[in-house]
Design an enzyme around this catalytic site. Structure first.
Site, short mmCIF file in Angstrom:
data_model
loop_
_atom_site.label_atom_id
_atom_site.label_comp_id
_atom_site.label_asym_id
_atom_site.label_seq_id
_atom_site.Cartn_x
_atom_site.Cartn_y
_atom_site.Cartn_z
N ALA A 93 0.82 -1.21 0.00
CA ALA A 93 0.00 0.00 0.00
C ALA A 93 0.85 1.26 0.00
O ALA A 93 2.05 1.22 0.25
CB ALA A 93 -0.90 -0.01 1.23
N VAL A 142 0.72 5.32 1.62
CA VAL A 142 0.04 6.08 2.67
C VAL A 142 0.18 7.57 2.37
O VAL A 142 1.26 8.06 2.04
CB VAL A 142 0.63 5.75 4.06
CG1 VAL A 142 -0.11 6.51 5.16
CG2 VAL A 142 0.58 4.25 4.34
N ASP A 154 3.35 -8.36 13.06
CA ASP A 154 4.33 -7.58 12.28
C ASP A 154 4.84 -6.42 13.13
O ASP A 154 4.99 -5.29 12.64
CB ASP A 154 3.69 -7.09 10.99
CG ASP A 154 4.71 -6.68 9.93
OD1 ASP A 154 5.91 -7.02 10.07
OD2 ASP A 154 4.32 -6.01 8.96
P1 ATP Z 1 5.02 -2.16 5.21
O1 ATP Z 1 4.22 -3.26 4.65
O2 ATP Z 1 6.33 -1.88 4.55
O3 ATP Z 1 5.16 -2.24 6.71
P2 ATP Z 1 2.66 -0.70 4.69
O4 ATP Z 1 2.43 -0.57 3.24
O5 ATP Z 1 1.95 -1.79 5.40
O6 ATP Z 1 4.19 -0.81 4.96
P3 ATP Z 1 2.20 1.13 6.89
O7 ATP Z 1 3.19 0.38 7.69
O8 ATP Z 1 0.80 1.13 7.37
O9 ATP Z 1 2.25 0.68 5.35
O10 ATP Z 1 2.68 2.66 6.75
C1 ATP Z 1 3.90 2.96 6.14
C2 ATP Z 1 4.48 4.25 6.72
O11 ATP Z 1 3.59 5.35 6.51
C3 ATP Z 1 4.69 4.19 8.24
O12 ATP Z 1 5.94 3.63 8.58
C4 ATP Z 1 4.60 5.67 8.62
O13 ATP Z 1 5.83 6.31 8.41
C5 ATP Z 1 3.57 6.22 7.64
N1 ATP Z 1 2.22 6.16 8.25
C6 ATP Z 1 1.38 5.11 8.23
N2 ATP Z 1 0.23 5.38 8.87
C7 ATP Z 1 0.34 6.64 9.34
C8 ATP Z 1 -0.54 7.50 10.13
N3 ATP Z 1 -1.75 7.09 10.54
N4 ATP Z 1 -0.09 8.74 10.43
C9 ATP Z 1 1.14 9.14 10.00
N5 ATP Z 1 1.99 8.39 9.29
C10 ATP Z 1 1.61 7.14 8.95
MG MG Z 2 4.18 -1.24 7.80
MG MG Z 3 2.14 -3.70 6.17
#
Ligand code: ATP
Ligand code: MG
Ligand code: MG
Length: 282
Positions: free
Chosen positions: A20, A22, A131
């Site tokens: 994803a 963000v 995770d």
């Molecule tokens: P991964 O799979 O690599 O862990 P992901 O695609 O699942 O990443 P998240 O871990 O949910 O995504 O978010 C990635 C990054 O975006 C976080 O490490 C953070 O820096 C930022 N982020 C995510 N959610 C928020 C939030 N609610 N407020 C501020 N920053 C956020």
């Molecule tokens: Mg993440």
């Molecule tokens: Mg993730």
């Protein structure tokens, strides 16, 4: 310009991993900033990924705790699948570790305690995070810790193997049982939290290797250096919490997040600073 769901104005991209992206956005209806997680374009025709993305939102939305990022809304507009959540102005713990680890003992223990409190709440609601790693821990400007990314969280009973058979998550923080692909439960999250605490206090990881497989094997088979070997400022009481949470046998770890939290909280009391090193019978 265009508003997602007729309501959310995208401001800028703030992160994203494999599945994803963000964004920071503005919710026009309520007049506040939010974070919006959007399923990556390459997965929008894959039913399994869409299901997983929805499950992430459902797992997180079933929780309500000051140390868990709140979910506000989910939606789909054409091919855009999105989750709207509380926006945390600040940094993720990985950025903080890269910038200034080793962190001070008190700060590290306070961060670990808040993660542990979030895990206690999740576990009581039959959610295993699976995770726990610094990228998934957000730290607000006020110092409040918020756990996010329930992307591979599961109800307590199911296994860690995805439908395609691959093991998911970040191998440096895997528990031995997670590395084997079996039996991940609450205690798996506690092991990962032990590694995060180890890393905050030493600025290194207990297990490093050339490949994910070699790291996974070390979780299963190898001992690690005591954190106090690399940072003598760590009190024995805090090292004992790390040693207890990182036992290879889940039975020998804390029995619950609540038990670990109690121990973390007492680590800040002066009379516990000089306790003896924990002994395990072998
Ligand atoms: P991964 O799979 O690599 O862990 P992901 O695609 O699942 O990443 P998240 O871990 O949910 O995504 O978010 C990635 C990054 O975006 C976080 O490490 C953070 O820096 C930022 N982020 C995510 N959610 C928020 C939030 N609610 N407020 C501020 N920053 C956020
Ligand atoms: Mg993440
Ligand atoms: Mg993730």
């Amino acid at each position: 310009g265009h508003e997602l769901g007729g309501r959310y104005e995208i401001i800028e991209r703030i992160g994203g991993g494999g599945m994803a992206l963000v964004y920071k956005a503005h919710d026009i209806l309520l007049g506040r900033n939010v974070a919006i997680k959007v399923l990556r374009q390459q997965f929008v025709h894959d039913e399994e990924f869409i299901r997983r993305f929805r499950r992430e939102a459902q797992s997180a939305a079933s929780l309500s705790h000051p140390n868990v990022v709140s979910i506000y809304d989910v939606g789909q507009e054409d091919e855009i699948h999105y989750i709207v959540m509380e926006y945390i102005e600040g940094y993720n713990l990985n950025e903080i570790i890269k910038e200034r680890a080793p962190l001070q003992v008190e700060e590290s223990v306070r961060i670990a305690s808040q993660i542990c409190d979030a895990l206690d709440h999740a576990h009581q609601n039959q959610i295993i995070h699976r995770d726990i790693k610094p990228h998934n821990i957000l730290i607000g400007r006020n110092g409040r810790v918020k756990v996010t990314d329930f992307g591979i969280a599961r109800a307590v009973t199911s296994t860690t193997i995805t439908q395609t058979g691959s093991v998911i998550g970040s191998v440096h923080y895997f528990s031995p049982e997670h590395a084997k692909g079996v039996n991940t439960g609450e205690k798996s999250d506690l092991y990962s939290l032990g590694i995060v605490l180890y890393q905050m206090l030493t600025a290194t990881l207990p297990f490093l290797g050339e490949s994910p497989i070699s790291v996974a094997l070390k979780h299963l088979q190898e001992d690690f250096d005591d954190p106090r070997d690399s940072n003598p400022l760590i009190p024995q009481s805090v090292e004992n919490v790390i040693l207890r949470s990182m036992r290879k046998n889940p039975q020998e770890r804390y029995q619950s997040a609540k038990e670990m939290l109690k121990d973390l909280e007492t680590c800040l009391l002066p009379e516990r600073r000089n306790e003896p090193r924990i002994q395990f019978s072998e």
